[in-house]
Design an enzyme around this catalytic site. Structure first.
Site, mmCIF file in Angstrom:
data_model
loop_
_atom_site.group_PDB
_atom_site.id
_atom_site.type_symbol
_atom_site.label_atom_id
_atom_site.label_comp_id
_atom_site.label_asym_id
_atom_site.label_seq_id
_atom_site.Cartn_x
_atom_site.Cartn_y
_atom_site.Cartn_z
ATOM 1 N N GLN A 33 0.585 -1.212 -0.257
ATOM 2 C CA GLN A 33 -0.246 -0.135 -0.173
ATOM 3 C C GLN A 33 0.723 1.093 0.123
ATOM 4 O O GLN A 33 1.259 1.539 1.106
ATOM 5 C CB GLN A 33 -0.793 -0.463 0.768
ATOM 6 C CG GLN A 33 -1.756 0.977 1.359
ATOM 7 C CD GLN A 33 -3.035 1.486 0.834
ATOM 8 O OE1 GLN A 33 -3.872 -0.466 0.794
ATOM 9 N NE2 GLN A 33 -3.439 1.889 -0.351
ATOM 10 N N PHE A 34 1.528 1.876 -1.253
ATOM 11 C CA PHE A 34 2.126 3.232 -0.638
ATOM 12 C C PHE A 34 2.140 3.786 -0.700
ATOM 13 O O PHE A 34 2.012 4.558 -0.279
ATOM 14 C CB PHE A 34 3.330 2.972 -2.880
ATOM 15 C CG PHE A 34 2.248 3.287 -3.519
ATOM 16 C CD1 PHE A 34 2.361 5.001 -3.685
ATOM 17 C CD2 PHE A 34 1.497 3.301 -4.178
ATOM 18 C CE1 PHE A 34 1.357 5.938 -4.597
ATOM 19 C CE2 PHE A 34 0.411 3.547 -5.465
ATOM 20 C CZ PHE A 34 0.600 5.180 -5.624
ATOM 21 N N THR A 35 0.227 4.326 -1.197
ATOM 22 C CA THR A 35 -0.344 5.376 -0.605
ATOM 23 C C THR A 35 0.044 5.542 1.244
ATOM 24 O O THR A 35 -0.721 6.507 0.533
ATOM 25 C CB THR A 35 -1.955 5.422 -1.274
ATOM 26 O OG1 THR A 35 -2.561 4.476 -0.744
ATOM 27 C CG2 THR A 35 -1.864 5.063 -2.364
#
Length: 152
Positions: A78-80
């Site tokens: 989940q890079f966000t």
């Protein structure tokens, strides 16, 4: 590394309508990797989550770890989680790791949690995923490996 951890009754992740990871009781771990993260961050965060006592004992107190209740982890990249929303209205992701580093540390985290005796299911790295879960409690925590290093 940043982990958004949710205690769940079940969770699953799908890509293009096909389930690629599913757990019953356990933890959904949304995992974000920063460009400054290292193997030490993956190790510290894996140890913390494997031992995190967020499951209830017989007295109803959060006093048991995921392995003590026969639970599992579903780990989703989940890079966000690294989105910087301080300026403007569009998040900046400049602090997020490159895909190569992020994948390497995501895999390291999963291996370490598995080696500690927790069954680990995974999402598909860099895929458009749909996550379904039933949050238990609800219990949701955000843990940053940089905070763990400062506490040592």
């Amino acid at each position: 590394m940043i982990a958004c951890v949710q205690r769940v009754r079940y969770a699953e992740v799908s890509v293009a309508g096909e389930v690629c990871g599913r757990i019953e009781r356990g933890m959904l771990v949304l995992l974000g990797v920063a460009q400054t993260d290292t193997d030490a961050d993956a190790g510290a965060l894996a140890r913390k989550l494997v031992g995190l006592r967020i499951f209830e004992d017989d007295a109803g107190k959060m006093n048991r770890a995921v392995s003590e209740v026969g639970g599992a982890m579903l780990v989703v990249s989940q890079f966000t989680l690294l989105g910087d929303c301080r300026k403007g209205r569009r998040p900046s992701f400049t602090n997020a790791a490159s895909p190569e580093l992020a994948k390497s540390l995501y895999e390291a985290f999963c291996r370490l949690a598995s080696a500690a005796g927790v069954r680990v299911a995974r999402g598909r790295f860099r895929a458009e995923m749909e996550v379904e879960l039933l949050n238990d409690g609800p219990v949701t925590l955000v843990i940053d490996s940089r905070d763990l290093a400062a506490a040592r």
